[in-house]
Design an enzyme around this catalytic site. Sequence first.
Site, PDB file in Angstrom:
ATOM      1  N   ILE A 187     -18.624 -45.893 -16.896  1.00  0.00           N
ATOM      2  CA  ILE A 187     -20.041 -45.929 -16.558  1.00  0.00           C
ATOM      3  C   ILE A 187     -20.558 -44.502 -16.403  1.00  0.00           C
ATOM      4  O   ILE A 187     -20.117 -43.769 -15.513  1.00  0.00           O
ATOM      5  CB  ILE A 187     -20.289 -46.730 -15.258  1.00  0.00           C
ATOM      6  CG1 ILE A 187     -19.556 -48.078 -15.326  1.00  0.00           C
ATOM      7  CG2 ILE A 187     -21.780 -46.936 -15.031  1.00  0.00           C
ATOM      8  CD1 ILE A 187     -19.954 -48.964 -16.492  1.00  0.00           C
ATOM      9  N   GLU A 188     -21.476 -44.123 -17.247  1.00  0.00           N
ATOM     10  CA  GLU A 188     -22.030 -42.775 -17.202  1.00  0.00           C
ATOM     11  C   GLU A 188     -23.447 -42.776 -17.765  1.00  0.00           C
ATOM     12  O   GLU A 188     -23.933 -43.784 -18.266  1.00  0.00           O
ATOM     13  CB  GLU A 188     -21.129 -41.805 -17.977  1.00  0.00           C
ATOM     14  CG  GLU A 188     -20.706 -42.288 -19.345  1.00  0.00           C
ATOM     15  CD  GLU A 188     -19.703 -41.341 -20.010  1.00  0.00           C
ATOM     16  OE1 GLU A 188     -19.958 -40.119 -20.005  1.00  0.00           O
ATOM     17  OE2 GLU A 188     -18.688 -41.824 -20.536  1.00  0.00           O
TER      18      GLU A 188
END
Length: 520
Positions: A162-163
Site C-alpha cells: 500500500i503506497e
Amino acid sequence: MSARFPGRKLSVLRLALLSVVVGGLAVGGVTGFNRWEDARVAESTGAFFAGYVDVTATPSYEFEDPAATTGGSVVLSFIVASKSEPCAPSWGTFYGLDEAEAALDLDRRVARLVQDGGEVIVSFGGLLNDELATACTDPEDLKDAYAEVVDRYRLSTVDLDIEGENLADTAAGERRAEALAALQAERADSDTPLNVWLTLPVAPTGLTAEGTAAVAQFLDAGVDLAGVNVMTMDYGGSRPEGTSMLAASQNAADATHRQLQVLYERAGIEIGPQAAWRKIGLTPMIGQNDVKGEVFTLDDAKAFNAFAAERGVGRISMWSLNRDGTCSENYADVTVVSDACSGIDQEGLQFAPLLGDGFEGRAATLAEEPAVEETPEALVEDDPETSPYPIWSDVGTYREDDRVVWHGNVYTAKYWTQGDLPDDPVLQAEETPWTLLGPVLPDERPVPAVTAPAGLYPEWDAKTVYERGDRILVDGRVYEAKWWTQSDSPEAAEQGSDASPWQKIDDAAVLKAVEEKAGS
C-alpha cells in the site's frame, strides 16, 4: 517498491491463439493444485526470504524454474483493480485471472513451483494502479475479490503493498482492513489459515504518519498481522546528506521496530521487543533505485542480511528478482532504472542469495514457532554522582539544546519543554521534544561544578525576605532572585523549574563575581 515498471501486454493475436488452446483449462482455476497440496508441508520454520517478481514485465521472469536462485519462495506482483470492473482482480490491469493463465501460463507455473517445494505469495497494490479496496467500495464484493485470488492460487500468505494514493485513501484503508479481517477469520480454523503482510514505504526515521495509520487500521479491525514489511528504498530528501543507503535502511528498520511496539501497545496487544522484530520484513531495491544517486550495492546486501539476522527479523525480500543481473552493454544509461537489470556491475553475483542467506524458513509457518519468553529489561537507575548531565525531572524546565540523562541515556531538548518524558514511546520523532543522543558512557562523570567561596554572597535563609536581583549561596552555588520571595528553597531552580523564584547563576558569571571581589 511499486509496479514502477509497467509490464507490457502480449499481442492480441498471441493472446487469442493461447486462449483457444488453453482457455478451457483456465476456467474455475487450476483444480490440479490439489495433487500438490502435500508438497506444501513446511520443511523448516523460521525467518524466510521471498523476492518480488513483476509478473507482467517482459521479458517474463521464470520464477518457477528450480534452477533459479530465489530461495524457493516468490512474491508475485501486483494484483490490482481492473480498469473496467472495479471489484475484479487483475494482474497490473493487463490481465484478468483467466487471461493470465491463457497468456502467461501463470496457474501452471505457480503449480510447478509449489510442486517443487516452493512457496507463492501474491502481492496486492503497488504504486501505479488502484488497489482493490481503493476502487471496490462494496465490502462484500471486496472480500470476494480477495478470496478469488487466494482460492485460485491456493495461497496461505498475501502481501498488501500500500503506497501512494492507495495509502492516502483512509476510507479505502478501512475497507481493506475489514475485508482482510473477515477473510482471515473465515479461514482461521481451516487447514490453510491466511497470513497477512502489510508492505509500506519507510524513511530513515521510520514509517510515515499514513503508514502507522494503516497498521493501526489493520490492528483495530482485528487482522492478525503476520508482519509489516518496509520498503527500504527511494528515500529521496528523507535520507540525511552523507548517510549511506545501508545506514539509512538500518535506521529505518530500527525506527519501525520502535513504532511497531507502540502501535501494538496502543491496540492493547502485548508484544515484546524480539516478537516485534519477528513481525518486521525488510525489502531493499537492488542496485539503482528510482531516485538518482541511490544505489544499493552487493556489499550493502551482504551487510543488510547480517543486520537482519542479528536483529531477528521475520522476512527479507527484494525488488525484484526480474532485476537481479548486470545490464547488457546495449543498455545506455544505467542511472535510469530498468525493470530487467540492476544498473550495476554484479560481477557474476546475484543479490538473492546474499540477501536470503540463512533465511530458509517459510511464510506459512513463521507464526507457528514457539513464542520466546521475554523478560522486561530492568530500568537503569541514574546516579547524580556519576551522571555527566542533570537527571531529568518532571518539574524541570528545559530549553533548546539542554542535555539530560534518563534511564542510562543522554537526551537533548529540541525546544522548550517541561514534563515530557525523554523515553516516552511515540510514533513519529516530531511528537517528542527530545532527541536520543545515546547511552551514558562507562567512564563519563559530571563536569566539575564551579563553586563560589564562602562570603561571596550571604547563605540562603528561609526567614529572610529577598527582592529581585538579590543573590545568595547554597552549598557554594549562586542563585539570583527573579522576584520577591521568602521561604522558597532555591533547590527547585537546580532542576530548572520556571516556577521557582530563583535562577541558578552560570559558571561564567560566578567566576566573574569572584574575580571582581578579589580585585576590590
